[in-house]
Design a protein around this motif. Structure first.
Motif, PDB file in Angstrom:
ATOM      1  N   ILE A 224       1.922  -2.246  -6.176  1.00  0.00           N
ATOM      2  CA  ILE A 224       1.010  -1.408  -5.186  1.00  0.00           C
ATOM      3  C   ILE A 224      -0.489  -1.743  -5.492  1.00  0.00           C
ATOM      4  O   ILE A 224      -0.943  -1.760  -6.728  1.00  0.00           O
ATOM      5  CB  ILE A 224       1.153   0.028  -5.399  1.00  0.00           C
ATOM      6  CG1 ILE A 224       2.566   0.453  -5.139  1.00  0.00           C
ATOM      7  CG2 ILE A 224       0.302   0.800  -4.592  1.00  0.00           C
ATOM      8  CD1 ILE A 224       3.006   0.312  -3.610  1.00  0.00           C
ATOM      9  N   THR A 225      -1.033  -2.097  -4.609  1.00  0.00           N
ATOM     10  CA  THR A 225      -2.549  -2.383  -4.720  1.00  0.00           C
ATOM     11  C   THR A 225      -3.494  -1.555  -4.142  1.00  0.00           C
ATOM     12  O   THR A 225      -4.814  -1.313  -4.512  1.00  0.00           O
ATOM     13  CB  THR A 225      -2.873  -3.894  -3.895  1.00  0.00           C
ATOM     14  OG1 THR A 225      -2.366  -3.873  -2.735  1.00  0.00           O
ATOM     15  CG2 THR A 225      -2.000  -5.064  -4.731  1.00  0.00           C
ATOM     16  N   ARG A 226      -3.184  -0.649  -3.336  1.00  0.00           N
ATOM     17  CA  ARG A 226      -4.145   0.414  -2.548  1.00  0.00           C
ATOM     18  C   ARG A 226      -2.960   1.657  -2.573  1.00  0.00           C
ATOM     19  O   ARG A 226      -1.899   1.749  -2.023  1.00  0.00           O
ATOM     20  CB  ARG A 226      -4.438  -0.250  -1.152  1.00  0.00           C
ATOM     21  CG  ARG A 226      -5.865   0.958  -0.877  1.00  0.00           C
ATOM     22  CD  ARG A 226      -6.550   0.083   0.077  1.00  0.00           C
ATOM     23  NE  ARG A 226      -5.896  -0.199   1.470  1.00  0.00           N
ATOM     24  CZ  ARG A 226      -5.662  -1.528   2.135  1.00  0.00           C
ATOM     25  NH1 ARG A 226      -5.943  -2.559   1.445  1.00  0.00           N
ATOM     26  NH2 ARG A 226      -5.113  -1.479   3.048  1.00  0.00           N
ATOM     27  N   PHE A 227      -3.630   2.621  -2.609  1.00  0.00           N
ATOM     28  CA  PHE A 227      -3.177   4.070  -2.786  1.00  0.00           C
ATOM     29  C   PHE A 227      -3.674   5.160  -1.612  1.00  0.00           C
ATOM     30  O   PHE A 227      -4.909   4.970  -1.605  1.00  0.00           O
ATOM     31  CB  PHE A 227      -3.183   4.755  -4.166  1.00  0.00           C
ATOM     32  CG  PHE A 227      -2.669   3.731  -5.204  1.00  0.00           C
ATOM     33  CD1 PHE A 227      -1.557   4.023  -5.714  1.00  0.00           C
ATOM     34  CD2 PHE A 227      -3.593   2.961  -5.877  1.00  0.00           C
ATOM     35  CE1 PHE A 227      -0.850   3.409  -6.784  1.00  0.00           C
ATOM     36  CE2 PHE A 227      -2.784   2.130  -6.926  1.00  0.00           C
ATOM     37  CZ  PHE A 227      -1.685   2.370  -7.268  1.00  0.00           C
ATOM     38  N   THR A 228      -2.767   5.530  -0.911  1.00  0.00           N
ATOM     39  CA  THR A 228      -3.409   6.616   0.121  1.00  0.00           C
ATOM     40  C   THR A 228      -3.505   7.877  -0.469  1.00  0.00           C
ATOM     41  O   THR A 228      -2.537   8.378  -1.361  1.00  0.00           O
ATOM     42  CB  THR A 228      -2.416   6.697   1.312  1.00  0.00           C
ATOM     43  OG1 THR A 228      -2.094   5.592   1.751  1.00  0.00           O
ATOM     44  CG2 THR A 228      -3.022   7.704   2.178  1.00  0.00           C
TER      45      THR A 228
ATOM     46  N   VAL B 299       0.753  -1.282  -0.110  1.00  0.00           N
ATOM     47  CA  VAL B 299      -0.045   0.045  -0.070  1.00  0.00           C
ATOM     48  C   VAL B 299       1.016   1.194   0.059  1.00  0.00           C
ATOM     49  O   VAL B 299       1.729   1.239   0.955  1.00  0.00           O
ATOM     50  CB  VAL B 299      -0.963   0.097   1.415  1.00  0.00           C
ATOM     51  CG1 VAL B 299      -1.813   1.333   1.056  1.00  0.00           C
ATOM     52  CG2 VAL B 299      -1.791  -1.132   1.086  1.00  0.00           C
ATOM     53  N   SER B 300       0.698   2.226  -0.762  1.00  0.00           N
ATOM     54  CA  SER B 300       1.620   3.305  -0.994  1.00  0.00           C
ATOM     55  C   SER B 300       1.119   4.487  -0.083  1.00  0.00           C
ATOM     56  O   SER B 300      -0.107   4.659   0.343  1.00  0.00           O
ATOM     57  CB  SER B 300       1.614   4.026  -2.328  1.00  0.00           C
ATOM     58  OG  SER B 300       0.116   4.373  -2.911  1.00  0.00           O
ATOM     59  N   GLU B 301       2.118   5.163   0.600  1.00  0.00           N
ATOM     60  CA  GLU B 301       1.808   6.090   1.437  1.00  0.00           C
ATOM     61  C   GLU B 301       1.265   7.326   0.827  1.00  0.00           C
ATOM     62  O   GLU B 301       1.514   7.351  -0.250  1.00  0.00           O
ATOM     63  CB  GLU B 301       2.671   6.470   2.793  1.00  0.00           C
ATOM     64  CG  GLU B 301       2.697   7.399   3.580  1.00  0.00           C
ATOM     65  CD  GLU B 301       1.239   7.228   4.533  1.00  0.00           C
ATOM     66  OE1 GLU B 301       0.162   7.600   3.978  1.00  0.00           O
ATOM     67  OE2 GLU B 301       1.301   6.874   5.607  1.00  0.00           O
TER      68      GLU B 301
ATOM     69  N   THR C 284     -11.596   3.540  -6.257  1.00  0.00           N
ATOM     70  CA  THR C 284     -12.070   2.601  -6.038  1.00  0.00           C
ATOM     71  C   THR C 284     -10.801   1.738  -5.187  1.00  0.00           C
ATOM     72  O   THR C 284     -11.031   0.607  -4.790  1.00  0.00           O
ATOM     73  CB  THR C 284     -12.501   1.610  -7.102  1.00  0.00           C
ATOM     74  OG1 THR C 284     -11.594   1.630  -8.357  1.00  0.00           O
ATOM     75  CG2 THR C 284     -13.907   2.387  -7.634  1.00  0.00           C
ATOM     76  N   ASP C 285      -9.646   1.793  -5.401  1.00  0.00           N
ATOM     77  CA  ASP C 285      -8.408   1.479  -4.916  1.00  0.00           C
ATOM     78  C   ASP C 285      -7.455   2.355  -3.810  1.00  0.00           C
ATOM     79  O   ASP C 285      -6.368   2.097  -4.032  1.00  0.00           O
ATOM     80  CB  ASP C 285      -7.552   0.753  -5.896  1.00  0.00           C
ATOM     81  CG  ASP C 285      -7.080   1.747  -6.959  1.00  0.00           C
ATOM     82  OD1 ASP C 285      -7.390   2.891  -6.855  1.00  0.00           O
ATOM     83  OD2 ASP C 285      -6.354   1.301  -7.906  1.00  0.00           O
TER      84      ASP C 285
END
Length: 368
Positions: A231-235, A210-212, A251-252
Motif C-alpha cells: 500500500i502506497t497511499r491511505f484514505t 491505495v487503501s480505502e 504525507t501519504d
C-alpha cells in the motif's frame, strides 16, 4: 524517578518509564491528557508544600490555572484551531461510479484542458460498477479502454476501484480475458479488503495500491504492515474529526471531501430479496420510517450491495481546516450523481468555490 533541584527548588523527572505490552498503543490525545493530568497533580502537590494552596481549596478546584497552561505539540491554541502544517496545494482525485459521471469528467477535462483547475486532477478511480453486469461487461470494457487512453493523454493516473467484497465468483469475473485486458491498462487499484490486496499481488505487475477508508490503517503497526504489503497511499477514515486527524502523519494520505458515504456493505441483494434476481446492476432506494430515501448500488457482477447515506458529505465549508491538515490529496467521490451534477461539483472544488449544503460527517464532531 522524581528529583528536587537544590538550586531552584523545582521538581522535575530525571527518568520516566511506562510499562506497556507489545503491540499496544495509546492515541496521542490520551497521552496528552495523561500528561496534563500528571503535571496538574504535581503542580498542586508543590503548591501545597509551599503553602500557596490548601488541600481544601483543591477539592473545589476544577478549572486549569492559566498561569501553567501550555500549547502542546499537535494541539490547538486557545482559538480552537488545528496546527498549520507545511503544505502545498493538494491534488484532486476523483472516484466515478456511473458511465455518465466518467463522461462528464472527460468533457470537463476537454473544456479545461490548459487551466490550473484541470492540472489539479491527479488520479481517476474507476469503480467496479462501471463494468455493468454480465450482459453489459463486454461492451463496457471496450468503451472503458478508450476512456482510459483518453485520461492518460491528460497525464492522469487510472485505478480500478475494487468491489466491497471479492469472493471466488468475483475473482472469476476479474480473470475474464476482456476484463484482464482492461485491468492491465490500469495504473493501480483502490483496495477495500486485505484479501483483495493478497489476490492482486499474485500478478507480476508494477501496480500501485491505495487503501480505502474501510481498510483500517491508523495505528503505527497496521500502517507499517500494509505499507510492507504494497500500500502506497491511505484514505483517511471517515469517523475521525479534524482535531484527531491533525495528530496523524498525513504525507501519504488522501481525504474524501465530497461524496455519499457508505453506511453498509451487504452480500444480501436488496433486489433479489424484494423482487427476485434480475441479473442487472442498478440503483435502488430504501425508505426508512421517517420517509427518508437511502440509495443502494447493486453491483450485480460481484453480487454486492452498498447502502449510502441520504445526503452527501461536503467539506467545502471546512476549506481552511482541510488546508491546515496538509494532506497531499483530496478526493471527490461520485456515486449516484448525474453527469451534470458531477461536472458542477468538480468545477466548484477544482476552482475552490465550495458550497455549504450537505453534511460534514464526523469531520467536526468525531465519533459519538
Amino acid at each position: 524517578m522524581r528529583r528536587l533541584s537544590a538550586c531552584t527548588g523545582e521538581v522535575y523527572f530525571e527518568s520516566l518509564e511506562i510499562s506497556l505490552s507489545e503491540g499496544l498503543f495509546l492515541p496521542v490525545r490520551m497521552l496528552n491528557e495523561l500528561r496534563r493530568e500528571a503535571l496538574g497533580k504535581l503542580r498542586d502537590r508543590i503548591l501545597i508544600q509551599r503553602g500557596s494552596r490548601t488541600k481544601e481549596s483543591l477539592l473545589s478546584y476544577n478549572e486549569p490555572d492559566s498561569r501553567y497552561s501550555e500549547i502542546l505539540p499537535g494541539e490547538s491554541d486557545e482559538s480552537g484551531d488545528c496546527p498549520v502544517r507545511d503544505s502545498v496545494r493538494p491534488a484532486l482525485n476523483l472516484l466515478v461510479t456511473m458511465p455518465a459521471q466518467l463522461d462528464a469528467v472527460l468533457s470537463w477535462l476537454k473544456e479545461e484542458k490548459d487551466s490550473d483547475a484541470a492540472r489539479r486532477i491527479h488520479t481517476v478511480y474507476l469503480d467496479s460498477m462501471l463494468l455493468g453486469d454480465a450482459i453489459q461487461s463486454g461492451e463496457n470494457c471496450g468503451r472503458l479502454l478508450n476512456q482510459i487512453e483518453e485520461l492518460h493523454t491528460y497525464g492522469l493516473r487510472c485505478m480500478f476501484g475494487c468491489p466491497p467484497v471479492l469472493r471466488e465468483s468475483g475473482r472469476a469475473v476479474l480473470e475474464h480475458p476482456s476484463i484482464q485486458t482492461l485491468l492491465h491498462r490500469m495504473d493501480g487499484f483502490l483496495i477495500q479488503t486485505v484479501d483483495e490486496l493478497a489476490y492482486l499481488k499474485t500478478y507480476a505487475f508494477s501496480w500501485e495500491f491505495v487503501s480505502e477508508d474501510c481498510l483500517y490503517s491508523f495505528n503505527r503497526e497496521s500502517k507499517k504492515l500494509l505499507r510492507s504489503e504494497g500500500i502506497t497511499r491511505f484514505t483517511l477514515p471517515a469517523e475521525l474529526n479534524s482535531r484527531e486527524l491533525s495528530h496523524m502523519e498525513l504525507t501519504d494520505c488522501e481525504l474524501v471531501v465530497y461524496g455519499y458515504q457508505a453506511l453498509m456493505q451487504s452480500a444480501q441483494c436488496v433486489r433479489k430479496n424484494t423482487a427476485g434476481c434480475s441479473g442487472r446492476s442498478g440503483l435502488l432506494y430504501l425508505r426508512d420510517r421517517k420517509g427518508i430515501h437511502f440509495p443502494v448500488l447493486n453491483r450485480c457482477l460481484f453480487c454486492t450491495n452498498t447502502l449510502y447515506n441520504s445526503v452527501p458529505l461536503r467539506l467545502g465549508c471546512c476549506g481552511e481546516e482541510v488546508r491546515k491538515l496538509g494532506t497531499p490529496f483530496l478526493r471527490l467521490s461520485f456515486t449516484i450523481e448525474t453527469g451534470a451534477q458531477t461536472k458542477q461539483i468538480l468545477r466548484l472544488y477544482a476552482e475552490n468555490r465550495f458550497d455549504t449544503s450537505g453534511t460534514r460527517g464526523h469531520f467536526k464532531r468525531g465519533v459519538e
